[in-house]
Design an enzyme around this catalytic site. Structure first.
Site, PDB file in Angstrom:
ATOM      1  N   GLU A   1      15.361  17.185  78.415  1.00 28.43           N
ATOM      2  CA  GLU A   1      14.547  16.225  79.182  1.00 28.43           C
ATOM      3  C   GLU A   1      13.945  16.882  80.430  1.00 28.43           C
ATOM      4  O   GLU A   1      14.101  16.399  81.553  1.00 28.43           O
ATOM      5  CB  GLU A   1      15.370  14.979  79.543  1.00 28.43           C
ATOM      6  CG  GLU A   1      15.843  14.241  78.304  1.00 28.43           C
ATOM      7  CD  GLU A   1      16.357  12.822  78.545  1.00 28.43           C
ATOM      8  OE1 GLU A   1      16.475  12.413  79.700  1.00 28.43           O
ATOM      9  OE2 GLU A   1      16.615  12.131  77.537  1.00 28.43           O
TER      10      GLU A   1
ATOM     11  N   GLU B   1      18.442  12.847  70.606  1.00 30.50           N
ATOM     12  CA  GLU B   1      19.142  11.758  71.318  1.00 30.50           C
ATOM     13  C   GLU B   1      18.531  10.451  70.845  1.00 30.50           C
ATOM     14  O   GLU B   1      17.331  10.208  71.059  1.00 30.50           O
ATOM     15  CB  GLU B   1      19.010  11.880  72.834  1.00 30.50           C
ATOM     16  CG  GLU B   1      19.857  12.999  73.410  1.00 30.50           C
ATOM     17  CD  GLU B   1      19.938  12.962  74.936  1.00 30.50           C
ATOM     18  OE1 GLU B   1      19.828  11.871  75.521  1.00 30.50           O
ATOM     19  OE2 GLU B   1      20.124  14.051  75.521  1.00 30.50           O
TER      20      GLU B   1
HETATM   21  O1  AHR Z   1      22.888  10.389  76.474  1.00 33.70           O
HETATM   22  C1  AHR Z   1      22.871  10.099  77.820  1.00 33.70           C
HETATM   23  C2  AHR Z   1      21.688  10.733  78.553  1.00 33.70           C
HETATM   24  O2  AHR Z   1      20.500  10.215  78.058  1.00 33.70           O
HETATM   25  C3  AHR Z   1      21.510  12.218  78.406  1.00 33.70           C
HETATM   26  O3  AHR Z   1      22.307  12.944  79.275  1.00 33.70           O
HETATM   27  C4  AHR Z   1      20.066  12.409  78.751  1.00 33.70           C
HETATM   28  O4  AHR Z   1      19.521  13.530  78.105  1.00 33.70           O
HETATM   29  C5  AHR Z   1      19.434  11.099  78.312  1.00 33.70           C
HETATM   30  O5  AHR Z   1      18.613  10.547  79.260  1.00 33.70           O
END
Ligand code: AHR
Length: 531
Positions: A204, A335
């Site tokens: 991110e 994710e």
């Molecule tokens: O999964 C939780 C968080 O969500 C992670 O650390 C981040 O990459 C995302 O925003």
């Protein structure tokens, strides 16, 4: 994920405990839905990596969930809990992404190697401000993936680290024992090089990973792609390390365009083998949907939102097609999952939530979407493996319970590396207030042994569905497998009652016009079709 505030600063979120009004009674299925499996038109392989996991140093995801320490009274192998290893082995986890997440861009690997007593204790500034003991570091992670029979997906720190730090980390893991780095690893108990199959180039970077513009990230990323080398002699050809660059946040195309344009113009010195996409189902930000005790309106809205994954993938896949029409670079959804309000009396930074039958339905719907995009989506990582967000497993000290989402992953095992087989059907409509959704969803695939599998999700919480299945070019006389359902769509498994949502045997009847599958309301069915 777009956030109004940083996670550490997030205030305690009120859990919206709407009056449970979910109807338990079943209504009539209505006329059968004709479902045709086109067995003569095989599609792409559904890569087993679509069923990947994510384990961040966050809450009790690692400490407590995986690592209890060698001296713990909880049964463990070199500090890693045995019950969790056994459960994860059973779902054949193809890869585990680690150590983050936002945590990865503040992780310094040297804090987590060598004698435990010498390891630095730091603050986990992203997640709840807890003390990070660094007792679970590189060697412990590699031991863990080895114990569960999985591959390592290691995310390096671009945000606050350096190219040199990342290069030395992968050198430590993969260099020949004759080198100084290899000797250090051997001294820490592992002379043979580790296999690092996947390398995440930041996380991110548009937000917690450094808030970089797409161009700034692309320039940084190229240096990591060039200099972070894997020295393991066994990792050549098909086993070569795959570098996964940061890609889009939800629907924002900026990173997709910039990274793919750069990839198209790459020279011999660097390349990437994956582009990451992050997209959670949150019901707005901050997440306020309850993980238990929600009503049907909340259920329908969340399911509607999760189905948006399809359009999101299509949007980024279309951009990727412009630069990479041969689809060499996979879209890696590393994710995803439901991100709900934190449980009462928990640290909001620990992202602890329960996991209901609704979440199992969400998981199945997303896995179906990934399978339908299998030509481009070849890896995903649900967030997160244990005790965090949409977890497979919940633990509390020595207790462990498998979530409804875990059971979906187990039921979907036949789809790992199977060949996508098109299905056509008229899904009908499930309506709740203003929300109108397809009532059922289905995918089919043929496994390596030639067996044909069908997965059907009935997302209507009230109405069963009657499916009349036929297979072109072949005959199916019977089908058997499993069904996952419960009396309520917000049903959960707890330490006291672990079997509320568990798979039960399921059999289809052979009728005159095909196989008759009676799919209960709010259920997931996976069957093998037999001649
Ligand atoms: O999964 C939780 C968080 O969500 C992670 O650390 C981040 O990459 C995302 O925003």
């Amino acid at each position: 994920m777009i956030r109004a505030t940083r996670p550490l600063a997030a205030c305690v979120l009120a859990v919206v405990m709407a009056a449970p009004t979910l109807v338990q009674a079943q209504s009539k299925a209505g006329p059968p839905i004709a479902l045709r499996i086109d067995a003569g038109a095989p599609g792409p392989r559904i890569d087993r990596n679509i069923f990947g996991q994510f384990a961040e140093h966050l809450g009790t995801g690692v400490y407590g969930g995986v690592w209890v320490g060698k001296d713990s009274s909880i049964p463990n192998t070199r500090g890693i809990r045995k019950d969790v290893v056994e459960a994860l082995r059973a779902i054949k986890v193809p890869n585990v992404r680690w150590p983050g997440g936002c945590f990865a861009d503040e992780y310094h690997w040297r804090h987590g190697v060598g004698p435990t007593a010498n390891r630095r204790k730091t603050i986990n500034s992203n997640w709840g401000g807890s003390v990070e003991p660094n007792t679970f570091g590189t060697d412990e992670f590699m031991d863990f993936v080895d114990q569960i029979g999985s591959e390592a997906y290691v995310s390096v720190n671009i945000g606050s680290g350096s190219v040199q730090e990342a290069a030395e980390w992968i050198e430590y893991m993969t260099a020949d024992p004759a080198t100084t780095a290899g000797q250090e690893r051997a001294a820490n108990g592992h002379p043979a090089p580790y296999k690092v199959k996947y390398l995440g180039l930041g996380n991110e970077s548009w937000s917690c990973g450094g808030a970089m513009t797409p161009d700034a990230y692309t320039d940084e990323m190229k240096r990591y792609a060039r200099f972070v080398r894997n020295y393991n002699p066994k990792q050549s050809g098909a086993e070569a390390m795959q570098r996964i660059a940061v890609g889009p946040n939800q629907g924002d195309p900026a990173y997709t365009e910039a990274v793919m344009a750069a990839q198209k113009g790459h020279d011999w010195a660097w390349n990437i083998e994956g582009l990451s996409l992050h997209s959670y189902t949150t019901g707005g930000w901050p997440p306020s949907y309850a993980s238990q005790g929600f009503d049907e309106a909340a259920y329908a809205k969340l399911v509607q939102e999760t189905l948006g994954m399809d359009g999101l993938i299509a949007k980024h896949a279309a951009i990727m097609d412009k630069y990479d029409p041969e689809k060499k670079v996979p879209l890696v959804v590393d994710e995803w999952g439901v991100w709900l309000a934190p449980l009462e009396d928990t640290n909001p930074g620990f992202l602890a939530q329960q996991n209901s039958l609704r979440d199992a339905i969400v998981a199945a719907l997303n896995l179906n979407i990934f399978a339908r995009h299998a030509d481009r989506v070849r890896m995903t990582n649900i967030a997160q493996m244990i005790n965090v967000l949409q977890a497979m497993i919940l633990t509390d000290k020595d207790k462990m319970v498998l979530t409804p989402t875990y059971h979906v992953y187990k039921m979907y095992l036949p789809f790992q590396d199977a060949t996508f087989t098109p299905v056509s059907f008229d899904a009908g409509t499930y309506a709740q207030g203003d929300v109108k959704l397809p009532r059922v969803d289905a995918i089919a695939a043929r496994d390596a042994q030639g067996k044909l599998w069908l997965a059907v999700t009935n997302l209507d919480p009230v109405r069963p569905a009657s499916i009349l299945a036929s297979v072109s070019g072949t005959k199916a006389a019977s089908a058997h497998g499993q069904v996952l359902t419960a009396s309520r769509v917000d049903a959960v498994n707890t330490f006291q009652a672990p079997g509320v949502v568990t798979p039960k045997p399921f059999t289809a009847k052979a009728g005159r016009d095909g196989l008759e599958l009676d799919i209960p309301a709010k259920s997931i069915v996976v069957v093998q079709l037999e001649p």
